[in-house]
Design a protein around this motif. Structure first.
Motif, PDB file in Angstrom:
ATOM      1  N   GLU A   1     -10.056  13.660  12.648  1.00 22.35           N
ATOM      2  CA  GLU A   1     -10.457  12.533  11.746  1.00 22.35           C
ATOM      3  C   GLU A   1      -9.155  13.445  10.544  1.00 22.35           C
ATOM      4  OE1 GLU A   1     -14.386  11.374   9.772  1.00 22.35           O
ATOM      5  OE2 GLU A   1     -15.361  11.355  11.597  1.00 22.35           O
TER       6      GLU A   1
ATOM      7  N   TYR B   1      -4.718   6.893   1.388  1.00 21.10           N
ATOM      8  CA  TYR B   1      -5.953   6.594   0.471  1.00 21.10           C
ATOM      9  C   TYR B   1      -6.532   8.070   1.211  1.00 21.10           C
ATOM     10  CZ  TYR B   1     -10.016   6.882  -1.753  1.00 21.10           C
ATOM     11  OH  TYR B   1     -11.276   7.836  -2.543  1.00 21.10           O
ATOM     12  N   GLU B   2      -6.254   8.052   2.589  1.00 25.32           N
ATOM     13  CA  GLU B   2      -7.150   9.469   3.035  1.00 25.32           C
ATOM     14  C   GLU B   2      -6.360  10.834   2.676  1.00 25.32           C
ATOM     15  OE1 GLU B   2      -9.887  10.484   4.453  1.00 25.32           O
ATOM     16  OE2 GLU B   2     -10.775   8.837   3.485  1.00 25.32           O
TER      17      GLU B   2
ATOM     18  N   ALA C   1      -3.812   1.236   4.136  1.00 29.43           N
ATOM     19  CA  ALA C   1      -4.281   1.508   3.372  1.00 29.43           C
ATOM     20  C   ALA C   1      -5.320   2.606   3.230  1.00 29.43           C
ATOM     21  CB  ALA C   1      -4.849   0.343   2.457  1.00 29.43           C
ATOM     22  N   ILE C   2      -6.010   2.020   4.068  1.00 31.28           N
ATOM     23  CA  ILE C   2      -7.167   3.387   4.011  1.00 31.28           C
ATOM     24  C   ILE C   2      -6.364   5.284   4.524  1.00 31.28           C
ATOM     25  CG2 ILE C   2      -8.830   4.333   5.605  1.00 31.28           C
ATOM     26  CD1 ILE C   2     -10.166   1.691   6.021  1.00 31.28           C
TER      27      ILE C   2
ATOM     28  N   VAL D   1      -5.319  -3.254   6.464  1.00 32.52           N
ATOM     29  CA  VAL D   1      -6.375  -2.094   5.848  1.00 32.52           C
ATOM     30  C   VAL D   1      -6.206  -0.698   6.337  1.00 32.52           C
ATOM     31  CG1 VAL D   1      -8.407  -2.022   5.557  1.00 32.52           C
ATOM     32  CG2 VAL D   1      -7.682  -4.171   5.637  1.00 32.52           C
ATOM     33  N   ALA D   2      -5.730  -1.149   7.371  1.00 26.53           N
ATOM     34  CA  ALA D   2      -5.979   0.572   8.171  1.00 26.53           C
ATOM     35  C   ALA D   2      -5.243   1.849   7.602  1.00 26.53           C
ATOM     36  CB  ALA D   2      -5.405   1.004   9.650  1.00 26.53           C
TER      37      ALA D   2
ATOM     38  N   ILE E   1      -9.807   6.500  12.030  1.00 24.75           N
ATOM     39  CA  ILE E   1     -10.577   6.093  11.082  1.00 24.75           C
ATOM     40  C   ILE E   1     -11.962   5.812  11.070  1.00 24.75           C
ATOM     41  CG2 ILE E   1     -11.014   4.296   8.844  1.00 24.75           C
ATOM     42  CD1 ILE E   1      -7.510   4.355   9.452  1.00 24.75           C
TER      43      ILE E   1
ATOM     44  N   SER F   1     -15.452   4.600  11.934  1.00 22.33           N
ATOM     45  CA  SER F   1     -16.601   3.347  11.666  1.00 22.33           C
ATOM     46  C   SER F   1     -17.645   3.222  11.748  1.00 22.33           C
ATOM     47  CB  SER F   1     -16.195   2.086  12.920  1.00 22.33           C
ATOM     48  OG  SER F   1     -17.224   1.494  12.895  1.00 22.33           O
TER      49      SER F   1
ATOM     50  N   LEU G   1      -9.786  -1.852  13.383  1.00 25.83           N
ATOM     51  CA  LEU G   1      -9.267  -2.546  11.251  1.00 25.83           C
ATOM     52  C   LEU G   1      -7.947  -3.477  11.390  1.00 25.83           C
ATOM     53  CD1 LEU G   1     -10.180   0.007   8.900  1.00 25.83           C
ATOM     54  CD2 LEU G   1     -11.537  -1.781   9.069  1.00 25.83           C
TER      55      LEU G   1
ATOM     56  N   SER H   1       0.977  -1.447  -0.346  1.00 25.42           N
ATOM     57  CA  SER H   1      -0.176   0.025  -0.049  1.00 25.42           C
ATOM     58  C   SER H   1       0.880   1.259   0.255  1.00 25.42           C
ATOM     59  CB  SER H   1      -0.771  -0.020   1.218  1.00 25.42           C
ATOM     60  OG  SER H   1      -2.134  -1.168   1.341  1.00 25.42           O
TER      61      SER H   1
END
Length: 229
Positions: free
Chosen positions: A164, A219-220, A215-216, A212-213, A199, A201, A208, A97
């Motif tokens: 966030e 991405y953000e 990658a997210i 996965v965390a 992140i 929910s 997560l 990622s």
């Protein structure tokens, strides 16, 4: 030090984007048709191919681990710290990622972490591990402080975070920290961050998988900043 890789997808990716990493290939004669494209790429890059009883295997250069002090803590605009990620597949997925989203550098602790040179890490990263500068440090907490002295803004990710991610929560030089599969980012490391992000929910699951965390989170970041190399 060399590493043997047996994942055909990783081998193909390296031949396409980073062929100098591969020193030689071994392919079973009865698998020649299956790996015709890989054989063609290897020949184009003048990589020797030997016959073997196994399906496929590549002898690769081990990932280079750099000295963070020698580089003066100038590690590019996006640095990822992976705090005690012990599962090889998780570390490899995080690296994949990070490569995809254009991270410049990866830092892991010298102890209690999967190794960069582990074949499973390299294979799961699909060769992306070779796209970034790699570092191993004795003290993550002190490393955070040294990066902050070099104008890096350090964001730790935690399910207990209060903020966030937004454009206002990032700067030109960012460090993102993701933690261990079970415990998350260690307490002292979180305390030294400039901010703790979460992140959000939308369902009942509160956390997560770290891969996965990561990658997210990246991405953000990619939506909020220009992290192209």
């Amino acid at each position: 030090m060399d590493v043997k890789i047996a994942n055909s997808h990783c081998i193909k990716a390296l031949l396409e984007f980073n062929p100098t990493i591969i020193k030689s290939l071994e392919i079973g004669a009865r698998y020649a048709d299956k790996y015709e494209e890989i054989i063609s790429l290897a020949k184009q890059n003048q990589i020797s191919i030997k016959e073997t009883r196994q399906s496929i295997q590549a002898l690769c250069k081990a990932p280079v681990v750099r000295d963070i002090k020698s580089d003066g803590y100038e590690l590019g605009n996006l640095v990822i710290i992976l705090d005690e990620i012990q599962d090889t597949r998780n570390l490899g997925s995080c690296l994949r990622s990070a490569s995809f989203f254009g991270a410049d550098s990866i830092i892991i602790p010298k102890n209690n972490s999967a190794e960069f040179s582990n074949p499973a890490v390299i294979e799961t990263s699909t060769g992306g591990i070779y796209d970034m500068k790699l570092y191993k440090v004795s003290n993550i907490s002190q490393t955070i402080k040294n990066l902050q002295k070099n104008d890096y803004w350090v964001s730790g990710f935690s399910e207990h975070g209060a903020t966030e991610m937004s454009k206002d929560s990032l700067t030109a030089k960012n460090v993102l920290i993701f933690g261990n599969e079970e415990k998350g980012v260690r307490r002292l490391n979180l305390e030294n961050c400039d901010q703790i992000l979460k992140i959000s929910s939308r369902g009942q699951t509160s956390s997560l998988n770290v891969a996965v965390a990561t990658a997210i989170g990246m991405y953000e970041v990619s939506k909020c900043t220009d992290i192209k190399k």
